[in-house]
Design a protein around this motif. Structure first.
Motif, mmCIF file in Angstrom:
data_model
loop_
_atom_site.group_PDB
_atom_site.id
_atom_site.type_symbol
_atom_site.label_atom_id
_atom_site.label_comp_id
_atom_site.label_asym_id
_atom_site.label_seq_id
_atom_site.Cartn_x
_atom_site.Cartn_y
_atom_site.Cartn_z
ATOM 1 N N LEU A 55 -42.557 -6.080 24.921
ATOM 2 C CA LEU A 55 -43.886 -5.978 25.531
ATOM 3 C C LEU A 55 -44.261 -4.512 25.737
ATOM 4 C CD1 LEU A 55 -46.414 -7.163 26.927
ATOM 5 C CD2 LEU A 55 -45.059 -7.220 29.040
ATOM 6 N N VAL A 56 -43.341 -3.729 26.258
ATOM 7 C CA VAL A 56 -43.595 -2.298 26.476
ATOM 8 C C VAL A 56 -43.942 -1.617 25.148
ATOM 9 C CG1 VAL A 56 -42.563 -0.092 27.180
ATOM 10 C CG2 VAL A 56 -42.153 -2.155 28.544
ATOM 11 N N THR A 57 -43.137 -1.859 24.126
ATOM 12 C CA THR A 57 -43.370 -1.247 22.816
ATOM 13 C C THR A 57 -44.726 -1.660 22.246
ATOM 14 O OG1 THR A 57 -41.016 -1.163 22.333
ATOM 15 C CG2 THR A 57 -42.482 -1.045 20.449
ATOM 16 N N ASP A 58 -45.041 -2.945 22.320
ATOM 17 C CA ASP A 58 -46.279 -3.440 21.731
ATOM 18 C C ASP A 58 -47.519 -2.956 22.478
ATOM 19 O OD1 ASP A 58 -44.729 -4.662 19.827
ATOM 20 O OD2 ASP A 58 -44.885 -6.668 20.706
ATOM 21 N N VAL A 101 -49.122 10.516 31.018
ATOM 22 C CA VAL A 101 -48.843 9.510 32.048
ATOM 23 C C VAL A 101 -48.408 8.210 31.395
ATOM 24 C CG1 VAL A 101 -49.894 8.079 33.857
ATOM 25 C CG2 VAL A 101 -50.337 10.540 33.795
ATOM 26 N N SER A 102 -49.106 7.797 30.332
ATOM 27 C CA SER A 102 -48.730 6.574 29.611
ATOM 28 C C SER A 102 -47.322 6.678 29.039
ATOM 29 C CB SER A 102 -49.716 6.288 28.472
ATOM 30 O OG SER A 102 -50.946 5.872 28.980
ATOM 31 N N LEU A 103 -47.005 7.838 28.465
ATOM 32 C CA LEU A 103 -45.665 8.047 27.915
ATOM 33 C C LEU A 103 -44.616 7.936 29.015
ATOM 34 C CD1 LEU A 103 -43.757 8.815 25.575
ATOM 35 C CD2 LEU A 103 -44.213 11.211 26.133
ATOM 36 N N ALA A 104 -44.864 8.590 30.141
ATOM 37 C CA ALA A 104 -43.909 8.547 31.252
ATOM 38 C C ALA A 104 -43.727 7.126 31.774
ATOM 39 C CB ALA A 104 -44.363 9.478 32.376
ATOM 40 N N LEU A 105 -44.825 6.391 31.922
ATOM 41 C CA LEU A 105 -44.732 5.013 32.401
ATOM 42 C C LEU A 105 -44.023 4.121 31.385
ATOM 43 C CD1 LEU A 105 -48.254 4.534 34.027
ATOM 44 C CD2 LEU A 105 -46.040 4.739 35.201
ATOM 45 N N GLY A 106 -44.315 4.334 30.108
ATOM 46 C CA GLY A 106 -43.651 3.565 29.052
ATOM 47 C C GLY A 106 -42.156 3.812 29.028
ATOM 48 N N VAL A 107 -41.766 5.070 29.128
ATOM 49 C CA VAL A 107 -40.333 5.417 29.131
ATOM 50 C C VAL A 107 -39.651 4.833 30.366
ATOM 51 C CG1 VAL A 107 -38.679 7.331 29.330
ATOM 52 C CG2 VAL A 107 -40.592 7.477 27.717
ATOM 53 N N VAL A 142 -41.651 6.416 23.003
ATOM 54 C CA VAL A 142 -41.152 5.618 24.120
ATOM 55 C C VAL A 142 -39.810 4.998 23.762
ATOM 56 C CG1 VAL A 142 -41.567 3.510 25.472
ATOM 57 C CG2 VAL A 142 -43.408 5.162 25.151
ATOM 58 N N ILE A 143 -39.693 4.509 22.532
ATOM 59 C CA ILE A 143 -38.427 3.911 22.087
ATOM 60 C C ILE A 143 -37.305 4.938 22.160
ATOM 61 C CG2 ILE A 143 -37.188 3.032 20.061
ATOM 62 C CD1 ILE A 143 -39.902 1.682 19.269
ATOM 63 N N TRP A 144 -37.506 6.116 21.590
ATOM 64 C CA TRP A 144 -36.440 7.122 21.558
ATOM 65 C C TRP A 144 -36.095 7.639 22.953
ATOM 66 C CZ3 TRP A 144 -33.129 7.655 17.851
ATOM 67 C CH2 TRP A 144 -33.490 7.278 16.553
ATOM 68 N N ALA A 145 -37.106 7.911 23.757
ATOM 69 C CA ALA A 145 -36.834 8.406 25.111
ATOM 70 C C ALA A 145 -36.216 7.317 25.977
ATOM 71 C CB ALA A 145 -38.124 8.931 25.742
ATOM 72 N N GLY A 146 -36.747 6.114 25.878
ATOM 73 C CA GLY A 146 -36.193 4.998 26.633
ATOM 74 C C GLY A 146 -34.768 4.703 26.223
ATOM 75 N N PHE A 147 -34.505 4.802 24.927
ATOM 76 C CA PHE A 147 -33.156 4.594 24.398
ATOM 77 C C PHE A 147 -32.180 5.602 25.005
ATOM 78 C CE2 PHE A 147 -30.213 6.391 21.228
ATOM 79 C CZ PHE A 147 -29.345 5.322 21.082
ATOM 80 N N ALA A 148 -32.534 6.863 24.966
ATOM 81 C CA ALA A 148 -31.634 7.902 25.483
ATOM 82 C C ALA A 148 -31.325 7.690 26.963
ATOM 83 C CB ALA A 148 -32.247 9.286 25.259
#
Length: 191
Positions: free
Chosen positions: A53-56, A13-19, A70-76
């Motif tokens: 903020l999201v990354t930190d 859930v955290s990963l999904a929200l972060g992405v 999160v960085i890689w998924a968010g980037f894509a």
């Protein structure tokens, strides 16, 4: 056994929200960078610092591996959306600057994570924000012609960087609220 399952579900859930948060911040910023506020600033200066903020927050709560995911998924996701919302050149500049700056943020954060709660996110976001601004503005607009031309981009880039740095200080408040009392797993302390 249930505790392990709960933790795994919580991490997903955290990963999904972060992405999702990362995707919204980056895609909206790529669109808003083309919308000036007067002759010195674009609206993206007000939105993009929230990517750090999201990354930190992810780094503090779940460690560097989750932050990188999160960085890689968010980037894509964000680059695909950015191609639709902005020009391909801006999408490329944004993606390159984003990856370099966000990965720098994770590295700086981890080196400082054991110190006072505010040092790691502040130093990481300042370093990442500076690199992001430099890379983005040069790649997106230096020598650009046609629809990518943005006269006065150095002036906008400098003002944009200054506002990003100021907002970095402001994002310490939500960072503290979201991470208060949470150190994260032992693995989070390792690079």
């Amino acid at each position: 056994m249930r505790n392990l399952t709960d933790k795994a579900g919580g991490a997903r859930v955290s990963l999904a929200l972060g992405v999702l948060a990362m995707m919204v911040v980056v895609a909206s910023s790529n669109f808003l960078v083309t919308k000036p506020i007067g002759q010195w600033l674009t609206w993206a200066a007000l939105t993009y610092p929230f990517a750090f903020l999201v990354t930190d927050v992810m780094n503090r709560l779940h460690g560097p591996a989750m932050a990188r995911r999160v960085i890689w998924a968010g980037f894509a996701c964000a680059v695909v959306l950015s191609v639709v919302l902005a020009t391909p050149r801006i999408a490329f500049a944004s993606g390159t600057a984003f990856l370099c700056a966000q990965l720098l943020d994770v590295g700086v954060f981890n080196r400082l994570r054991e110190g006072s709660w505010w040092k790691a996110p502040l130093a990481a976001s300042l370093a990442g924000g500076a690199l992001d601004s430099l890379l983005f503005w040069v790649l997106a607009f230096a020598g650009a012609t046609g629809e990518d031309a943005f006269p006065g981009w150095p002036r906008y880039g400098l003002a944009d960087w200054g506002v990003k740095m100021l907002i970095t200080f402001v994002t310490l408040i939500p960072f503290r609220l979201l991470t208060a009392g949470k150190i994260g797993p032992r693995e989070a302390r390792r690079v």
